[in-house]
Design a protein around this motif. Structure first.
Motif, mmCIF file in Angstrom:
data_model
loop_
_atom_site.group_PDB
_atom_site.id
_atom_site.type_symbol
_atom_site.label_atom_id
_atom_site.label_comp_id
_atom_site.label_asym_id
_atom_site.label_seq_id
_atom_site.Cartn_x
_atom_site.Cartn_y
_atom_site.Cartn_z
ATOM 1 N N ASP A 77 0.557 -1.928 5.299
ATOM 2 C CA ASP A 77 0.435 -3.582 5.391
ATOM 3 C C ASP A 77 -0.683 -4.366 5.098
ATOM 4 O O ASP A 77 -1.791 -3.442 4.586
ATOM 5 N N GLU A 78 -0.928 -5.425 5.329
ATOM 6 C CA GLU A 78 -2.117 -6.237 5.252
ATOM 7 C C GLU A 78 -3.307 -5.739 6.335
ATOM 8 O O GLU A 78 -4.382 -5.820 5.913
ATOM 9 N N THR A 79 -2.949 -5.133 7.250
ATOM 10 C CA THR A 79 -4.016 -4.552 8.081
ATOM 11 C C THR A 79 -4.561 -3.120 7.666
ATOM 12 O O THR A 79 -5.438 -2.670 8.168
ATOM 13 N N ASN A 80 -4.244 -2.547 6.507
ATOM 14 C CA ASN A 80 -4.800 -1.467 6.085
ATOM 15 C C ASN A 80 -6.224 -1.626 5.839
ATOM 16 O O ASN A 80 -6.654 -2.703 5.331
ATOM 17 N N LEU A 81 -7.103 -0.732 6.018
ATOM 18 C CA LEU A 81 -8.560 -0.930 6.058
ATOM 19 C C LEU A 81 -9.145 -1.289 4.500
ATOM 20 O O LEU A 81 -9.932 -1.914 4.463
ATOM 21 N N ILE A 82 -8.380 -0.545 3.626
ATOM 22 C CA ILE A 82 -8.792 -0.567 1.988
ATOM 23 C C ILE A 82 -8.522 -2.058 1.854
ATOM 24 O O ILE A 82 -9.275 -3.009 1.294
ATOM 25 N N VAL A 83 -7.360 -2.679 2.192
ATOM 26 C CA VAL A 83 -6.973 -4.140 1.775
ATOM 27 C C VAL A 83 -8.064 -5.079 2.534
ATOM 28 O O VAL A 83 -8.372 -6.152 1.937
ATOM 29 N N GLN A 84 -8.178 -4.832 3.719
ATOM 30 C CA GLN A 84 -8.997 -5.643 4.579
ATOM 31 C C GLN A 84 -10.548 -5.701 3.773
ATOM 32 O O GLN A 84 -11.246 -6.828 3.797
ATOM 33 N N VAL A 125 0.831 -1.231 -0.028
ATOM 34 C CA VAL A 125 0.102 -0.204 -0.131
ATOM 35 C C VAL A 125 0.912 1.174 0.004
ATOM 36 O O VAL A 125 1.763 1.447 1.027
ATOM 37 N N ARG A 126 0.619 2.113 -0.913
ATOM 38 C CA ARG A 126 1.273 3.302 -1.088
ATOM 39 C C ARG A 126 0.371 4.636 -0.780
ATOM 40 O O ARG A 126 -0.748 4.595 -1.483
ATOM 41 N N LEU A 127 0.591 5.458 -0.109
ATOM 42 C CA LEU A 127 -0.071 6.605 0.388
ATOM 43 C C LEU A 127 0.570 7.813 -0.032
ATOM 44 O O LEU A 127 1.529 8.025 -0.143
ATOM 45 N N HIS A 128 -0.539 8.610 -0.612
ATOM 46 C CA HIS A 128 0.000 10.003 -1.088
ATOM 47 C C HIS A 128 -0.570 11.179 -0.431
ATOM 48 O O HIS A 128 -2.064 11.212 -0.227
ATOM 49 N N ILE A 162 -13.959 3.160 3.209
ATOM 50 C CA ILE A 162 -14.886 1.978 2.995
ATOM 51 C C ILE A 162 -15.514 1.739 1.549
ATOM 52 O O ILE A 162 -15.367 0.674 0.889
ATOM 53 N N VAL A 163 -16.158 2.781 1.092
ATOM 54 C CA VAL A 163 -16.610 2.925 -0.048
ATOM 55 C C VAL A 163 -15.753 2.736 -1.185
ATOM 56 O O VAL A 163 -15.900 1.965 -2.107
ATOM 57 N N GLY A 164 -14.610 3.306 -1.282
ATOM 58 C CA GLY A 164 -13.601 3.458 -2.395
ATOM 59 C C GLY A 164 -13.071 2.061 -2.084
ATOM 60 O O GLY A 164 -12.960 1.141 -3.554
ATOM 61 N N ALA A 165 -12.961 1.207 -1.039
ATOM 62 C CA ALA A 165 -12.289 -0.224 -1.148
ATOM 63 C C ALA A 165 -13.321 -0.985 -2.054
ATOM 64 O O ALA A 165 -13.217 -2.080 -2.456
ATOM 65 N N LEU A 166 -14.537 -0.947 -1.594
ATOM 66 C CA LEU A 166 -15.847 -1.813 -1.966
ATOM 67 C C LEU A 166 -15.841 -1.584 -3.203
ATOM 68 O O LEU A 166 -15.853 -2.895 -4.127
ATOM 69 N N VAL A 167 -15.921 -0.459 -3.980
ATOM 70 C CA VAL A 167 -16.098 -0.344 -5.384
ATOM 71 C C VAL A 167 -14.951 -0.620 -6.273
ATOM 72 O O VAL A 167 -15.067 -1.161 -7.289
ATOM 73 N N ALA A 223 -22.874 -2.042 6.905
ATOM 74 C CA ALA A 223 -22.520 -3.070 8.275
ATOM 75 C C ALA A 223 -21.156 -2.682 8.626
ATOM 76 O O ALA A 223 -21.170 -3.012 10.040
ATOM 77 N N ILE A 224 -20.259 -2.239 7.957
ATOM 78 C CA ILE A 224 -18.862 -1.975 8.395
ATOM 79 C C ILE A 224 -18.941 -0.866 9.067
ATOM 80 O O ILE A 224 -18.247 -0.509 10.227
#
Length: 317
Positions: free
Chosen positions: A58-65, A45-48, A102-107, A128-129
């Motif tokens: 890492d794997e714990t990032n909300l978007i990844v999860q 995950v790269r953040l800007h 949350i929405v960005g990760a789902l979409v 639900a999240i």
């Protein structure tokens, strides 16, 4: 079908409650989060941008999860991801930063695997999240959202923002966790306060649907959450009470705060209101960024672009 080149998704910020519509009213705003996502050999995950400082990479990032939840829900193999994120939305300030993520990760995850899940299913998952549908509904659908959730299914009706509606936001330079802002709320309320909010929330929706903005100063008043949260934000009570005297139709706490939002006529210069909001907070020792911000009609949008093109939206340093 897996999109090997990846996907790029743009998601608006949101304001929730709008005063009396606790956990049920939301509106998308013209600040955005971008999520680039593509298959990878290992997850990274790269953040800007400064708004994402401290977010896990890492794997714990909300978007990844959340992306993994989409894969499981769709019945496809969970794969490693290359994720890039850029955000204009301040964290924990009442502008829906978690809802937009949350929405960005789902979409993005749904688009990456060929859109097997319906928008309604994404809305249910997001609610639900997040545990309430107002912010996620506004970020997913755009515009103004009137929403409800029964614990399993979320329902929403979208209202197009009136062409003359604008806002001014005051974003204090301190963080306020939603958990802390909810902790101060009472466990029970009186029948009188319940009726007070139901009547004003109903009037607020009607005013927004018809463009009768003269009703907003009355309709945006609240007794369920704002009086209890006011001590967390010095100057809030005065700002909400007197904003209409300086050019606002009405004002409210944005979500759980600390951001405060005033509804305005976007065709009129809001400099008097901007000064009032900034000065009121400063008088109480609160530094804030105050500026005009427009409602956003577009919800989460999967752009016709590869994941790498996220760099085209990041301002050069």
């Amino acid at each position: 079908m897996l999109q090997q080149q990846g996907v790029l998704v743009k998601v608006p910020a949101s304001t929730a409650n709008l005063g009396p519509g606790f956990d049920s009213l939301g509106m998308a705003l013209s600040l955005h989060l971008w999520v680039g996502m593509k298959p990878a050999e290992r997850t990274q995950v790269r953040l800007h941008g400064p708004e994402l400082t401290g977010i896990p990479t890492d794997e714990t990032n909300l978007i990844v999860q959340i992306a993994k939840r989409v894969f499981v829900e769709a019945g496809v193999p969970v794969i490693p991801l290359d994720v890039e994120v850029y955000s204009e939305i301040p964290l924990t300030r009442g502008l829906g930063s978690s809802a937009s993520a949350i929405v960005g990760a789902l979409v993005a995850a749904n688009a990456l695997i060929g859109h097997p899940l319906s928008q309604q299913r994404l809305f249910d998952m997001a609610t639900a999240i997040e545990r309430h549908p107002d912010n996620v509904g506004a970020s997913l659908y755009g515009g103004i959202v009137v929403a409800a959730w029964d614990g399993q299914r979320a329902s929403a009706i979208r209202v197009e923002p009136h062409e003359a509606l604008g806002t001014v936001v005051a974003i204090p330079r301190f963080h306020l966790e939603t958990k802390a802002a909810r902790h101060v709320l009472p466990k029970q309320i009186s029948m009188a306060d319940a009726v007070y909010n139901i009547s004003r929330s109903s009037l607020l929706v009607a005013a927004l649907c018809t463009g009768d903005f003269a009703q907003l100063s009355f309709a945006m008043k609240d007794k369920l959450h704002q009086p209890y949260r006011a001590p967390l934000i010095p100057g809030m009570s005065k700002l909400l009470e007197e904003a209409v005297q300086h050019g606002a139709y009405g004002a409210a706490l944005s979500g759980a705060g600390p951001t405060l939002i005033a509804f305005t006529d976007k065709q009129h210069e809001p400099s008097v209101l901007v000064s009032f909001m900034r000065d009121t907070l400063a008088e109480h020792g609160v530094e804030a960024d105050v500026f005009q911000l427009l409602p956003c009609s577009e919800g989460a949008l999967c752009l016709n672009a590869a994941a790498e093109e996220i760099r085209s939206v990041i301002p050069s340093s």
